[in-house]
Structure formats: structure tokens, C-alpha cells
Design an enzyme around this catalytic site. Sequence first.
Site, mmCIF file in Angstrom:
data_model
loop_
_atom_site.group_PDB
_atom_site.id
_atom_site.type_symbol
_atom_site.label_atom_id
_atom_site.label_comp_id
_atom_site.label_asym_id
_atom_site.label_seq_id
_atom_site.Cartn_x
_atom_site.Cartn_y
_atom_site.Cartn_z
ATOM 1 N N VAL A 191 27.407 51.594 40.843
ATOM 2 C CA VAL A 191 28.792 51.480 41.478
ATOM 3 C C VAL A 191 29.591 50.633 40.732
ATOM 4 C CG1 VAL A 191 29.885 50.797 43.746
ATOM 5 C CG2 VAL A 191 27.747 51.822 43.869
ATOM 6 N N GLY A 278 22.631 45.594 38.775
ATOM 7 C CA GLY A 278 22.248 45.400 40.025
ATOM 8 C C GLY A 278 22.391 43.994 40.491
ATOM 9 N N HIS A 451 47.429 69.438 60.414
ATOM 10 C CA HIS A 451 47.711 70.101 59.324
ATOM 11 C C HIS A 451 49.200 69.664 58.858
ATOM 12 C CE1 HIS A 451 47.719 73.539 56.507
ATOM 13 N NE2 HIS A 451 49.258 73.618 56.751
#
Length: 474
Positions: A191, A278, A451
Site C-alpha cells: 500500500v 512493511g 441515479h
Amino acid sequence: MAEQFDVVVIGSGPAGYHAAIRAAQLGLKTACIDAAIGKDGKPALGGTCLRVGCIPSKALLDSSRQFWNLQHLFGDHGITTKDAKIDVGTMIGRKDKIVKQFTGGIALLFKANKITPYYGFGQLQPGNIVKVKQHDGTEVELKGINVIIAAGSDSIELPFAKFDNEYIVDNVGALDFTSVPKRLAVIGAGVIGLELGSVWKRLGAEVTILEALPDFLPAADAEVSKTAAKEFKKQGLDIRLGAKVSKTEVKKKEVHVTYSDAEGEKTLVVDRLLVAVGRKAASKGLLAEGTGVKLNERGQVEVDEHCHTGVDGVWAVGDCVRGPMLAHKGFEEGIAVAELIAGLPGHVNLDTVPWVIYTEPEIAWVGKTEQQLKAESIPYKTGSFPFAALGRAVAMGEPVGFVKVIAHEETDRILGMHLVGVGVSELVHEGVLAMEFSGSADDLARICHAHPTLSEAVHDAAMSVAKRSIHKVN
Ligand SMILES: Cc1cc2nc3c(=O)[nH]c(=O)nc-3n(C[C@H](O)[C@H](O)[C@H](O)COP(=O)(O)OP(=O)(O)OC[C@H]3O[C@@H](n4cnc5c(N)ncnc54)[C@H](O)[C@@H]3O)c2cc1C
């Protein structure tokens, strides 16, 4: 004589400040200790997340996204600008201002909730006493009926790539480069490596990511990883898999990175190296002899499912214990422990903690992947919907990616939701909510969605589980 509190929290990161504030709200006399010093040289609350993690990285991701879109997306809308330039100093200054606003905000919240802050390093002693070595050189002892350890985590340093905070950096350094490095190498396609690699790539750096594993993002759904990898490649992120770094050397203001892959040993020469392999629990020096609190082989504080250490009145939460190293997981654990201390029910369901990677496209998921379900022989069915068929996404010029819903083959209960594309960091919460309420794909399919919105992709994906998606051929 130690000062007495109902609750003493060690660490004011997401896990610690949530624990402290919730405890104080419940009427408990609370203290919170933090050792961190901010960029301005003053004590700073808020932990990794607010100082050098979630918030500053998102500030830079947003700045760099604006710059990238200006060059790559605005033309499609008929908007042209000449000579777009990035002033890195202004961008970093904006990020620092945001960090200050939020770390200062925690100090204000502590004050408003009558939480006593202590600025210094806390060490748990036997008998629920925390000894604090304060930044002014003095020492105080705090006695807590309860002590919550929320010490968080630190970057893992590789023995052959020691941080020098100039050429070889961790997240702290990579959030503060003073100019765009011409060539940036990143060790680790996780990440942090992907997010910070994306920031500097969008600003013009040549970015090479070296990942030791043979697969890209193996924790994510395989289709999601494949789609994201394709997009990263298009953006020019050079991600090399199966690349094991063995040596680094700084020579004449350049970093020489030696790694080996299937083809043999290679050397990459770059201007800066980010090591993002990490994080490890920040448990060094945290426990004096004889507390009874145990650390596991990874240095994490051992806890049960309620974050209790097994020692009367001692709890631990957030990155320093097992489970995903994510701010929101820490938030929930902090609140749960404060509520348990106050005699209320408190529990965190680690199975519904959402994961998000804030790249372009964004990646998000909750629950199990197809790979996991296959490995566990759990029968399942899937339904997915592509953003390329969604009016709102196409109108936004963001047709990449999809939403996938995985449900149990027989019960239809949602087991996972996997998303890649625009705005999925928000959409994933429909999956979290549905899973928390043991919802089925059919439940989600029968909920009215506005929508045109991006959330209609979730709706259609849920409908597609029963092969009744309206906007695609099932
Ligand atoms: C670059 C980056 C980006 C990230 N982005 C995200 C994201 O987008 N979303 C997300 O969910 N997570 C993200 N994370 C992870 C997130 O920051 C951590 O999961 C989160 O901060 C953990 O919270 P924590 O409270 O457990 O620990 P921390 O935030 O690490 O805080 C612990 C605090 O305790 C203090 N402390 C430690 N030991 C002691 C002691 N003995 N005495 C006194 N004080 C002590 C430390 O100074 C620190 O302030 C990111 C991390 C990084 C590095």
C-alpha cells in the site's frame, strides 16, 4: 507517589486517541502519553496516521492527482492549460498545514474532554504503573486502574538499506522530498509503496518498484490486482516482480540498488530510494521486567479477541497488536476497549475491516477473495459490474475498473466485495454494511440507489449475482 487515573493510554495515534476520548466521554479520568515530536520540533499528538501516514499521504496524493489530471485528463474536457508547473514547496507546505490542523485538533479534543496529555516516552511497570520520561527531562509515574497500550508501529528497516533520511528514506522522508526526484526506486509494492510511488510518478519522477513476491498485490482479488497492474503500467509505474534487493550503496549522490530476479543480478541507479517493506509493532522499551504482558515473535503485544493482554486491567489496541495495520481498525479497537472498561459491550469484527489503496484507480475490498474461498472450499457465486458501462463513471471520464460482489452459493450471504476504480474507497462501505448485517446479494440488489451515481455499480453488481443486472448482458 504516582498520579491516579481510571485509564492511562500509551500512544495518541488513531487507536490511542479514540480510546482516550471514548473513555473520557464515559466519565473515566483519563491520561494519554505520546513521545512524538512534530516537524516543527514540538510534541505532536495523532500518531503515524495524522503526522506521517494516512492524512499527509492523502494530501500529497490529492495534489499530485490534480497535476496529473491537468496534464492527462483535462484535455478530454476541452480544457487546456499551458506550461503546468508544480511547486513542491507549496505542495509540501499545504500538506504540513493539514497535518498541523489535525494534530492540533487532537490536542483541542483532549482539552475539551478533560484528558491529561503527557509528552514523553511511557514504559509500563508491574502493577499498572506507567513511568513517563518527559521531553523536559523530568519523570512522572501514572497509575491506571486500566492501561491501554496503543504504541503503534514503525517502518521496517532493511539491514542492507539503512535509512539516512536523504537518499534512502521511509514514508517520513518520502512525504517530505524538497524536489521531484528524477529517478525514484521503491522497495515493496504494498500500500505505502504504491501510494507514495504514485505521488512522485504523477509529479514527473521515473518510478521503479521492486517487489520480491512473484505476484502483484496477492492479498487483493486476482482480477482487481490484474486491472490495477494494467493501469499502473499505462501510467508508467515500472513494477518489477520477483525482484529481491540484496544491497544498496550511496555513491556520488546516487543510490545503487542491487537486486536479483529470474534473469540474474541487476543494478538500478536512482536518485532516491524509498523502503516500504512493511511496519513492525513499536514495542521496543515499552514493557519493564515483570509486567506479565507478553510480546509475540513479531514484537506485537499479545491480546485476546477483546484486546485484553491477560494481565488485570492491561489492554492493547491498534498497530501494536495482531490484525490489519489500518487506522480504522485501531479506531474501533480503541472505542471497544474504552466501552468494555466502562462495563459496556465492545467488540471489533476483524472480518469486516475494509482495505483501501488510494491510487488511481483506487482499490478497495472487504471480506474474502475468490482465492481464499477456493482455498477454504467454500461454495460461492459472483456478480460484477464494470465502470465502463456506468453512466456517471463515463461522464466523469473514469471508465476503468469494476465492482464485484461475492456471495455464498447456497445462502446468498455476501462474503466479500472487491472494487477497483473511481471512488471505490467510499463504495466499499456498502459491502461493509451489508456484511455487518449478514446481508445477502439479493438484499443489496433490492435497495434503491440514486441515479446517476457511482454506487449504482454496487447495485448492478449485486443484481448480477443472480444474473439480473439490467445494464449489462448477464
Ligand atoms: C505512509 C502511510 C500511509 C498510511 N495510510 C493509511 C490509510 O490511508 N488508511 C489507513 O487506515 N491506514 C493507513 N496507514 C496506517 C496507519 O497510519 C496506522 O495503521 C495507524 O496510524 C495505527 O494507529 P495506532 O494508533 O495503532 O498507532 P500509531 O498511529 O503508530 O500511533 C502510535 C503513537 O504512539 C506513540 N508511542 C509509541 N510508543 C510510545 C511510548 N512507549 N510512549 C509514548 N508514546 C509512544 C507514537 O509516538 C505514536 O504517536 C498508513 C501508514 C503510513 C506509514
